[in-house]
Design a protein around this motif. Structure first.
Motif, PDB file in Angstrom:
ATOM      1  N   ASN A  73      13.257   6.681   5.005  1.00 28.03           N
ATOM      2  CA  ASN A  73      12.718   6.828   4.018  1.00 28.03           C
ATOM      3  C   ASN A  73      11.635   7.251   4.229  1.00 28.03           C
ATOM      4  O   ASN A  73      11.106   7.591   5.245  1.00 28.03           O
ATOM      5  CB  ASN A  73      12.527   5.148   3.210  1.00 28.03           C
ATOM      6  N   ILE A  74      10.930   7.795   2.891  1.00 22.19           N
ATOM      7  CA  ILE A  74       9.885   8.434   3.222  1.00 22.19           C
ATOM      8  C   ILE A  74       8.694   7.346   1.874  1.00 22.19           C
ATOM      9  O   ILE A  74       9.676   7.245   0.742  1.00 22.19           O
ATOM     10  CB  ILE A  74       9.719   9.861   1.878  1.00 22.19           C
ATOM     11  N   ALA A  75       7.761   7.163   2.053  1.00 26.80           N
ATOM     12  CA  ALA A  75       7.087   5.624   1.773  1.00 26.80           C
ATOM     13  C   ALA A  75       5.514   7.359   0.987  1.00 26.80           C
ATOM     14  O   ALA A  75       4.959   7.615   2.358  1.00 26.80           O
ATOM     15  CB  ALA A  75       6.345   5.131   2.670  1.00 26.80           C
ATOM     16  N   LEU A  76       5.468   6.892   0.748  1.00 22.95           N
ATOM     17  CA  LEU A  76       4.095   7.204  -0.117  1.00 22.95           C
ATOM     18  C   LEU A  76       2.431   6.250  -0.499  1.00 22.95           C
ATOM     19  O   LEU A  76       3.278   5.568  -0.785  1.00 22.95           O
ATOM     20  CB  LEU A  76       4.252   8.583  -1.103  1.00 22.95           C
ATOM     21  N   SER A  77       1.858   6.915   0.442  1.00 23.44           N
ATOM     22  CA  SER A  77       0.241   5.752   0.521  1.00 23.44           C
ATOM     23  C   SER A  77      -0.713   5.562  -0.902  1.00 23.44           C
ATOM     24  O   SER A  77      -0.533   6.615  -1.610  1.00 23.44           O
ATOM     25  CB  SER A  77      -0.339   6.016   1.533  1.00 23.44           C
TER      26      SER A  77
ATOM     27  N   MET B 251       3.708  17.547  -6.814  1.00 27.26           N
ATOM     28  CA  MET B 251       3.928  16.877  -5.095  1.00 27.26           C
ATOM     29  C   MET B 251       5.156  15.389  -4.533  1.00 27.26           C
ATOM     30  O   MET B 251       4.911  15.321  -3.583  1.00 27.26           O
ATOM     31  CB  MET B 251       2.552  16.082  -5.004  1.00 27.26           C
ATOM     32  N   CYS B 252       4.891  14.884  -5.775  1.00 24.23           N
ATOM     33  CA  CYS B 252       5.873  13.332  -5.356  1.00 24.23           C
ATOM     34  C   CYS B 252       7.098  13.153  -6.167  1.00 24.23           C
ATOM     35  O   CYS B 252       7.771  11.827  -5.770  1.00 24.23           O
ATOM     36  CB  CYS B 252       4.959  12.266  -4.951  1.00 24.23           C
TER      37      CYS B 252
ATOM     38  N   ASN C 133       0.956  -1.040   0.248  1.00 24.86           N
ATOM     39  CA  ASN C 133       0.172   0.273  -0.030  1.00 24.86           C
ATOM     40  C   ASN C 133       0.903   0.953   0.260  1.00 24.86           C
ATOM     41  O   ASN C 133       0.428   2.617  -0.247  1.00 24.86           O
ATOM     42  CB  ASN C 133      -1.064  -0.364   0.887  1.00 24.86           C
ATOM     43  N   TYR C 134       2.058   1.000  -0.088  1.00 18.07           N
ATOM     44  CA  TYR C 134       3.117   2.348  -0.526  1.00 18.07           C
ATOM     45  C   TYR C 134       3.803   1.947  -1.088  1.00 18.07           C
ATOM     46  O   TYR C 134       4.756   0.994  -1.372  1.00 18.07           O
ATOM     47  CB  TYR C 134       3.362   2.409   1.117  1.00 18.07           C
TER      48      TYR C 134
ATOM     49  N   ASN D  92      12.945   7.447  -3.511  1.00 18.57           N
ATOM     50  CA  ASN D  92      14.698   7.402  -3.279  1.00 18.57           C
ATOM     51  C   ASN D  92      14.722   8.247  -3.402  1.00 18.57           C
ATOM     52  O   ASN D  92      15.924   9.492  -3.843  1.00 18.57           O
ATOM     53  CB  ASN D  92      15.095   6.431  -4.290  1.00 18.57           C
ATOM     54  N   ASN D  93      15.235   8.998  -2.042  1.00 18.65           N
ATOM     55  CA  ASN D  93      15.301  10.922  -1.937  1.00 18.65           C
ATOM     56  C   ASN D  93      17.634  10.012  -0.716  1.00 18.65           C
ATOM     57  O   ASN D  93      17.311  11.256  -0.663  1.00 18.65           O
ATOM     58  CB  ASN D  93      14.518  10.735  -0.657  1.00 18.65           C
TER      59      ASN D  93
END
Length: 113
Positions: free
Chosen positions: A16-20, A97-98, A4-5, A9-10
């Protein structure tokens, strides 16, 4: 990480940054609403099962994202032009945004209003 995420790769050493999935769905729905001749198609819940909304986001194993939008257009709209405008609007919102997540946008016109 769950399916779901998607992890960005920042290159941060602290985490880490995960987006749903819901984030991409809401961005896509908002971008469709901004196009004057289109709106996200509404689905009714029948029975006890939840029906997916007008934006369906699929995370693939190769790290790409497929966005399938079901939209409702006005009867006087030029379908090809409006769909292209929706794709461009959704793409610009996601890129803004992403960061740079590879994605594809598919549109299904399900009704005319």
């Amino acid at each position: 990480m769950s399916s779901n995420y998607v992890v960005l790769n920042n290159f941060s050493p602290t985490g880490n940054i995960a987006l749903s999935r819901r984030l991409f769905e809401s961005i896509a729905n908002k971008a469709v609403e901004e196009v004057g001749t289109a709106s996200p198609a509404l689905k009714k819940n029948k029975g006890i099962f939840k029906v997916k909304g007008p934006a369906n986001v699929i995370f693939r194993k190769d790290g790409k994202i497929d966005i399938v939008l079901e939209v409702s257009l006005r009867k006087d709209a030029k379908v090809q032009d409006v769909c292209l405008q929706i794709q461009q609007n959704v793409a610009s919102h996601i890129q803004m945004m992403c960061e740079t997540v590879p994605f594809s946008i598919k549109i299904r016109v399900v009704s005319l209003t």
